[in-house]
Every structure is written in C-alpha cells, then in structure tokens.
Design an enzyme around this catalytic site. Structure first.
Site, PDB file in Angstrom:
ATOM      1  CG  HIS A   1       4.829   5.988  -6.647  1.00  0.00           C
ATOM      2  ND1 HIS A   1       5.948   5.232  -6.942  1.00  0.00           N
ATOM      3  CD2 HIS A   1       3.775   5.329  -7.177  1.00  0.00           C
ATOM      4  CE1 HIS A   1       5.573   4.154  -7.614  1.00  0.00           C
ATOM      5  NE2 HIS A   1       4.267   4.184  -7.773  1.00  0.00           N
TER       6      HIS A   1
ATOM      7  CG  HIS B   1      -0.391   6.429  -7.223  1.00  0.00           C
ATOM      8  ND1 HIS B   1      -0.294   5.974  -5.936  1.00  0.00           N
ATOM      9  CD2 HIS B   1       0.182   5.468  -8.011  1.00  0.00           C
ATOM     10  CE1 HIS B   1       0.306   4.794  -5.937  1.00  0.00           C
ATOM     11  NE2 HIS B   1       0.591   4.468  -7.182  1.00  0.00           N
TER      12      HIS B   1
ATOM     13  CD  GLU C   1      -2.724 -20.184   7.112  1.00  0.00           C
ATOM     14  OE1 GLU C   1      -3.387 -19.206   6.673  1.00  0.00           O
ATOM     15  OE2 GLU C   1      -3.273 -21.218   7.565  1.00  0.00           O
TER      16      GLU C   1
ATOM     17  CG  HIS D   1      -5.363 -30.531   3.627  1.00  0.00           C
ATOM     18  ND1 HIS D   1      -6.398 -29.956   2.929  1.00  0.00           N
ATOM     19  CD2 HIS D   1      -5.493 -30.105   4.913  1.00  0.00           C
ATOM     20  CE1 HIS D   1      -7.127 -29.227   3.763  1.00  0.00           C
ATOM     21  NE2 HIS D   1      -6.586 -29.299   4.966  1.00  0.00           N
TER      22      HIS D   1
HETATM   23  C1  LIG Z   1       0.712  -6.141  -3.050  1.00  0.00           C
HETATM   24  C2  LIG Z   1       0.764  -4.992  -4.005  1.00  0.00           C
HETATM   25  N1  LIG Z   1      -0.133  -4.934  -5.011  1.00  0.00           N
HETATM   26  C3  LIG Z   1      -0.083  -3.940  -5.919  1.00  0.00           C
HETATM   27  C4  LIG Z   1       0.873  -2.975  -5.825  1.00  0.00           C
HETATM   28  C5  LIG Z   1       0.958  -1.871  -6.888  1.00  0.00           C
HETATM   29  N2  LIG Z   1       0.520  -0.605  -6.274  1.00  0.00           N
HETATM   30  C6  LIG Z   1       1.398   0.314  -5.856  1.00  0.00           C
HETATM   31  S1  LIG Z   1       0.638   1.588  -5.072  1.00  0.00           S
HETATM   32  C7  LIG Z   1      -0.886   0.920  -5.340  1.00  0.00           C
HETATM   33  C8  LIG Z   1      -2.139   1.535  -4.817  1.00  0.00           C
HETATM   34  C9  LIG Z   1      -2.043   2.945  -4.580  1.00  0.00           C
HETATM   35  O1  LIG Z   1      -3.064   3.402  -3.768  1.00  0.00           O
HETATM   36  P1  LIG Z   1      -2.808   3.783  -2.277  1.00  0.00           P
HETATM   37  O2  LIG Z   1      -2.332   2.613  -1.537  1.00  0.00           O
HETATM   38  O3  LIG Z   1      -4.019   4.443  -1.771  1.00  0.00           O
HETATM   39  O4  LIG Z   1      -1.602   4.818  -2.343  1.00  0.00           O
HETATM   40  P2  LIG Z   1      -1.684   6.336  -2.794  1.00  0.00           P
HETATM   41  O5  LIG Z   1      -2.282   6.366  -4.156  1.00  0.00           O
HETATM   42  O6  LIG Z   1      -2.509   7.019  -1.800  1.00  0.00           O
HETATM   43  O7  LIG Z   1      -0.256   6.776  -2.793  1.00  0.00           O
HETATM   44  C10 LIG Z   1      -0.793  -0.273  -6.030  1.00  0.00           C
HETATM   45  C11 LIG Z   1      -1.947  -1.083  -6.437  1.00  0.00           C
HETATM   46  C12 LIG Z   1       1.792  -3.063  -4.765  1.00  0.00           C
HETATM   47  N3  LIG Z   1       2.763  -2.191  -4.601  1.00  0.00           N
HETATM   48  N4  LIG Z   1       1.694  -4.060  -3.861  1.00  0.00           N
END
Ligand SMILES: Cc1ncc(C[n+]2csc(CCOP(=O)(O)OP(=O)(O)O)c2C)c(N)n1
Length: 661
Positions: free
Chosen positions: A31, A266, A410, A472
């Site tokens: 990334h 990204h 939690e 539960h």
């Molecule tokens: C709990 C979780 N769900 C999904 C992902 C997969 N994932 C990696 S980055 C991302 C989203 C990217 O958007 P952002 O957080 O705005 O990061 P940016 O594009 O700005 O680097 C997702 C859905 C993850 N790493 N963790």
C-alpha cells in the site's frame, strides 16, 4: 525550539515517499498511497517531537507510536530505518513482504524493534493506544513524585478512515474521552479515500463533531503543511485533560500525477512508469531505487540527550525512593508474588458456589500482593465477580484507582487490555459473559498473535445460565476460543481448580488466558488438586477401569454422578477432570498416557457445548456428549435434563461402548 528546516523536511518526506513506492513496486504488493500521503505528518512528528531512542527501544518512558492503519506499514519501516533502529536496514526495506524479513505486510509486534504492536485489522491500533495512554496515566499517578516525572510520555497514533469507521474505535475512543486521556494524540489521515473509492459513498458523518461529542480536543489541518502540523501538535500536547484528534487533510499517493487522490493509490504498486513520473514531480532521482537523500538520516537521528536526561532522573529517583523504584521495576518486569501458591485461597470442601464466585475470591486474595493486577468488566461487575476490594474506580480525576469501568464495550475492552499489556507495568483482566467473547474476538485474536498474557474472565459459561435462554447461553464459544493458536482456555470444576486456573493464567507466558466460569453453584470437591495445572488429571479412579469419563467445569460433577451409576451397574470407571485442553497438550506424552492410557479406548466426554474437537481425546471409538444445537430458556437444571447433559446419558453411552467392545 529550533527553527524548522523546511528544505530538510521536503527531502525527508519525499525520501519516505520514494521508499514506499519502490518497496511496494519491488514486492509487487502493498500500500503505497497512505505512506505517501502521511509522509509530511510523520516527518514532523518523528524528526521533531517523538521522544524515542533507537539505541534503547525498550526505554519505558519512550513515546508510543502506533500505526493503526497498518496497511501503510512501509511508512513505519521507513521511519524506523531512517531513525537508525537496529536491524531495520535498507536491505530489509528491499525485502518488504518477503519470507523472514523484518518488514512483513503489516507491522508485527516482536519482529522488529520499534514496532509497538501488530496492526492491520482496522480499528485495533487506535483502540489499543487508548489502553497504552491509560497505562501511562495510571503508572504516572502511582510512581511519579514531585520533580520526578519518571513516567511522562505521549501515545501517538496514525489512524485512517477505516480505523474510524470500525465500531471498536467508537467504543475505545468514547472511553478515552470519558477518561480525559490527555496524552493520547491521534493523527487522522483524512484523505476521503478507502478501497471502494471516495468516502462519499459510505462515510459522510462529521468525524470531528463526533469526537468533540466524546469529549476530545479536535483540530483540522492541511496535512501537507509542516507549519500547521507543528502548531497542531503543540496545541494537542498542551491540552492535558482531553485526548486530541488532528484531522490531517491529505492526498493519498501524494505526488503521483495520475494516482494521487484516487483509491488506486491505496493498495497496489503505482507501476514503473508512474513511479518515474512521481519521482520527477517530487524531485527524486529517476535512476535510483530506494534512494535516501543525503542528510535525511541526520534529520531523524537522536543525540541521546533525552534518554540520558531520563536515565539521570531515574537514578536520582531510585536513590530517593528506593521502594517505589523497585516496585516500578517489578511492575514493568511483570513479576509475580514469590509465594503465589500460598496466597491463593483454599476453599472449603463441600462449599458450593459458582466458579465465578471462587474466581472473585481469588482476586480478593491476590490483589493486596499484586499491585500490578488491575482490571474491570464490560458493565457486568456483579455477574463476573471482577471487583477488586479496597480500591477505587479509575476515573479522569483518579488514575490511582485500580478498577476500570469499561462500560458495555466488550470489543473496546479487548483492545484496551492489549494496550495496557503492551505498554507494560500492569497485568490486566477484563470480564464479560462468555457468550459475548464473540464481540471481542478481533482483539482476542490479536492478543494471541502478539503473545500477550491478557486474562479474560468469561462467566456464565453455558446452559447453566438457565432462564436467560439461548442468546445468553454460550454453546460454541468454548470451542471457538480453543481454536485460536497461543490461547489457553481453562474451565475449572470447583474452587480449588479455579485457584489453580488463576495461577496458570498468571504464569502463562505464551499468550492470553480465558477463564471460563460458571454462574450456577458447584461444591468444591475433595479430590481436585494442583494437577489442574497440567490441564487434565485423574480425579477419581476405580480398580481396573473399563471406561474413562472426561468432564470439564461444572460437568465434572455430572461425570462423577455417572461414575456412581455405572458402579451400581457393575462397571468401573475413571473420571478425568480436564479444565484445559491446551495445558494438557503441553504435557509430556508419558503424562498424557497415564491420564488417557491408549489401551483404554472406551471414553465418554461431557461438556455443555459443541462436541467439535472432542474426538482428539475420546478417540474414534469414544463418544462426546455435548450440545450441537442452541440452548433454551428455563431453570438450568431443567435445561440440562431436557438437552441430555445428564449422568444417566453418560452412563448409558459408556455402557453402550462396553457392549460394542
Ligand atoms: C477490520 C478490517 N477490515 C477490512 C480491512 C481491509 N482493508 C484494508 S485498508 C481498508 C480501507 C482503506 O481505507 P482507509 O482506511 O481510508 O485507508 P487509506 O485508503 O486511506 O490508506 C480496508 C477495508 C482491514 N484491514 N481490517
């Protein structure tokens, strides 16, 4: 403070951008966008403000830096490399995401010095950081003396849109606001881009208004303007009674002519051609990969004076307050009371109580001897029996307290427990109903990956919950927790086993421990003993046993009744109490064979949960009695009866095995 050198800043930030582009391109995965977007913020923070010392990465009073948006790992690796952390070489950056490198896809705790925690599952980093900041505040309150602030550092976080979308961060940040954790400073990479595209499609709330409502100090800045970044950090540092979030408007993939500001920056390499164009735009040499401009490492280097000043203070502190100094060191080292077994309560045989009650009494006994033991519950204190006597609640005006009111949060609690543990100085526990362990599973899994010895107190461990019914009554949770590598699950049968379960949890160095405790009462048995520490043992034997009955927790008592029934019918049976699969699996095979001799294949297990996994112990010929269905609402004895978790069912199954023989 010295003048900020903007030329040096540009060189440093662009070096980070170049390293991220090149590493992701070489690995053909990763990334680049986020490191390129947040390079300015990270450069200001790491060159000017972050209190750390690469030569002393474990310095307890270092600032903590958590890259919550773990997918941007190249940002962290570049910073560690440029700062001179041992082992983080240019070669490691070139081996980004390769087998055995110190630069895995997402930052992994323990792989490289300077990585404060494993991140990647969004929301976890920022939420654990709340625990780190809380630990700092609680340690400062306990150990600092006038003019001796031996604990005095910030916890910085870089979080992304994804981090702030995840529910866990809502829970943890709400609590951080409530507690007024002024040393927590979050940089929000407000780039309006996530994987599916613009955040306009799913994330349009006013984030800063939300944080304002939580009680945070909020700021909005241009994340590419060093002057604005400097000002925002200094204001955030000066706000001591509120956590701070600085929304940094940035462009993902900054500098890339065709990908800047788009989701394609990204999570994929920019491509060789685009990299050339980007380097051109940023003024980086086109013919050099992994280029580090001259003097950039100097911008990140530390002269050691901060560490030396702290160390000097620490030495004076140790002289002036030797007892406190010793206690602080013991707390950081996670030292247990030397006479732990003596301290653990001895329970009267025959006295009946839920194992949660026995656990509560263990906490009562331990607390005075183990000041680092802290904890709380997700709003179920009375049910989980997690109360710590003779202490006060941790509140914004009382960090000297010991009991944390996590509220009904939690998952936030799970992450905060991780942060408290990662910071060091405390041995935290957190309680909820076993059925709601599902809500915190993401954090539990991370604790296990990182090998953190967090203690979970999961009460109301099955259909014994009774009237509250299937929602539960945990059925699959026990087994699903056992599936997690590094996790130790212990389900004690009575008071004695509960005390030893606590001992095992405290002595666990591998990872987290889940104590699985009953609501319904069971008597403390005469036969239970410290063999519980071995995970399984012979509780009651008869001459030449024909069949082995294996029980866990409260079902051990049903197995004992089944033994009686079988005895009346002329069948001799051995009863095994098996509080923990994992502890048993770690025993030498010789011991395992004395408990479950290979020549005795007639085995029946009983546990009020799914039967999945029991074949390992009952073998192909054995029978697992359990519940491969949800429970039901009724007084618990009736539920056990109706669902067939009974002594008669066990005895019948055992007899059937012998007939088959
Ligand atoms: C709990 C979780 N769900 C999904 C992902 C997969 N994932 C990696 S980055 C991302 C989203 C990217 O958007 P952002 O957080 O705005 O990061 P940016 O594009 O700005 O680097 C997702 C859905 C993850 N790493 N963790």
């Amino acid at each position: 403070m010295t003048e900020y050198d903007y030329d040096k800043h540009q060189a440093a930030a662009n070096t980070i951008r170049g390293l991220a582009m090149d590493a992701v391109q070489k690995a053909n995965s990763g990334h680049p966008g986020m490191p390129m977007g947040m390079a300015d913020v990270a450069t200001v923070l790491w060159t000017r403000y972050l209190k750390h010392e690469p030569d002393h990465p474990d310095w307890p009073d270092r600032d903590r830096f958590v890259l919550s948006a773990g997918h941007g790992s190249m940002l962290l690796y570049s910073l560690l490399y440029l700062s001179g952390y041992e082992g983080m070489t240019l070669e490691e950056l070139q081996n980004f995401r390769q087998w055995g490198s110190k630069t895995p896809g997402h930052p992994e705790y323990g792989h490289a010095k300077g990585v404060e925690m494993t991140t990647g599952p969004l929301g976890q980093g920022i939420s654990a950081a709340v625990g780190m900041a809380l630990a700092e505040g609680m340690l400062a309150e306990r150990f600092n003396q006038p003019n001796y602030d031996i604990v005095d550092h910030y916890t910085y976080v870089i979080a992304s849109d994804g981090d702030l979308m995840e529910g866990i961060s809502h829970e943890a940040c709400s609590l951080a606001g409530h507690l007024g954790l002024g040393k927590l400073i979050v940089f929000y990479d407000d780039n309006s881009i996530s994987i599916d595209g613009s955040t306009d499609i799913s994330f349009t709330e006013d984030v800063l208004k939300r944080f304002d409502a939580y009680g945070w100090h909020t700021e909005l800045i241009d994340g590419h303007d060093p002057t604005a970044i400097i000002a925002a950090i200094e204001i955030a540092q000066s706000v001591s009674d509120q956590p701070s979030i600085i929304a940094c408007r940035t462009k993902i993939g900054f500098g890339s002519p065709h990908k800047e500001g788009t989701s394609s920056a990204h999570g994929e390499p920019l491509g060789e051609e685009e990299i050339i164009l980007t380097k051109q735009a940023l003024g980086l040499p086109l013919d050099q990969k992994f280029y580090v401009a001259e003097g950039v490492k100097d911008s990140f280097s530390r002269d050691g004076s901060q560490y030396a000043a702290w160390h000097h203070l620490w030495e004076k502190y140790a002289e002036a307050f030797p007892k406190s100094a010793m206690a602080y060191q013991d707390a950081l080292a996670g030292k247990l009371p030397a006479d732990l077994e003596e301290i653990l309560p001895k329970f009267e045989v025959g006295k009946a109580a839920g194992t949660r009650v026995f656990s509560g009494q263990v906490i009562v006994a331990l607390a005075p001897h183990m000041p680092s033991l802290i904890g709380g519950s997700a709003d179920l204190t009375g049910s989980n029996k997690t109360n710590i006597p003779d202490t006060t609640d941790v509140q914004r005006d009382n960090f000297g307290g010991r009991y944390i009111r996590f509220g009904v949060r939690e998952h936030g609690m799970g992450a905060i427990l991780n942060g408290l543990t990662l910071h060091g100085g405390f041995r935290p526990f957190g309680g909820t109903f076993l059925v709601f362990s599902d809500y915190m599973r993401g954090s539990i899994r991370l604790a296990a990956i990182m090998g953190l010895p967090v203690i979970y107190i999961f009460s109301h461990d099955g259909i014994g919950v009774g009237e509250d019914g299937p929602t539960h009554q945990p059925i699959e949770q026990l087994t699903s927790l056992r599936l997690i590598p590094n996790m130790t699950v212990i389900r004690p049968a009575d008071g004695t086993e509960t005390a030893f379960a606590w001992q095992a949890a405290l002595e666990n160095k591998i990872g987290p421990t889940a104590l699985i405790l009953s609501r319904q009462g069971v008597p403390t048995l005469e036969e239970t003993n410290n063999s519980a520490l071995r995970g399984a043992y012979i509780l009651s034997d008869q001459e030449d046993p024909q069949v082995i009955l294996i029980g866990t927790g409260t079902e051990v008592h049903i197995a004992l009744k089944a033994q009686e029934l079988l005895s009346q019918r002329g069948v001799s049976a051995r009863v095994i109490s098996m509080p923990s699969w994992e502890l048993f699996d770690r025993q030498p095979i010789e011991y395992q064979d004395t408990v479950l001799p290979p020549h005795l294949p007639a085995r029946v297990s009983v546990e009020a949960g799914v039967t999945c996994g029991w074949k390992k112990y009952v073998g192909d010929q054995g029978v697992a009695i359990g519940l491969d269905r949800f429970g039901a609402s009724a007084p618990y004895a009736r539920v056990y009866e109706e669902l067939g978790i009974t002594a008669e069912a066990i005895a019948t199954a055992a007899e059937a095995l012998l007939v088959e023989d």
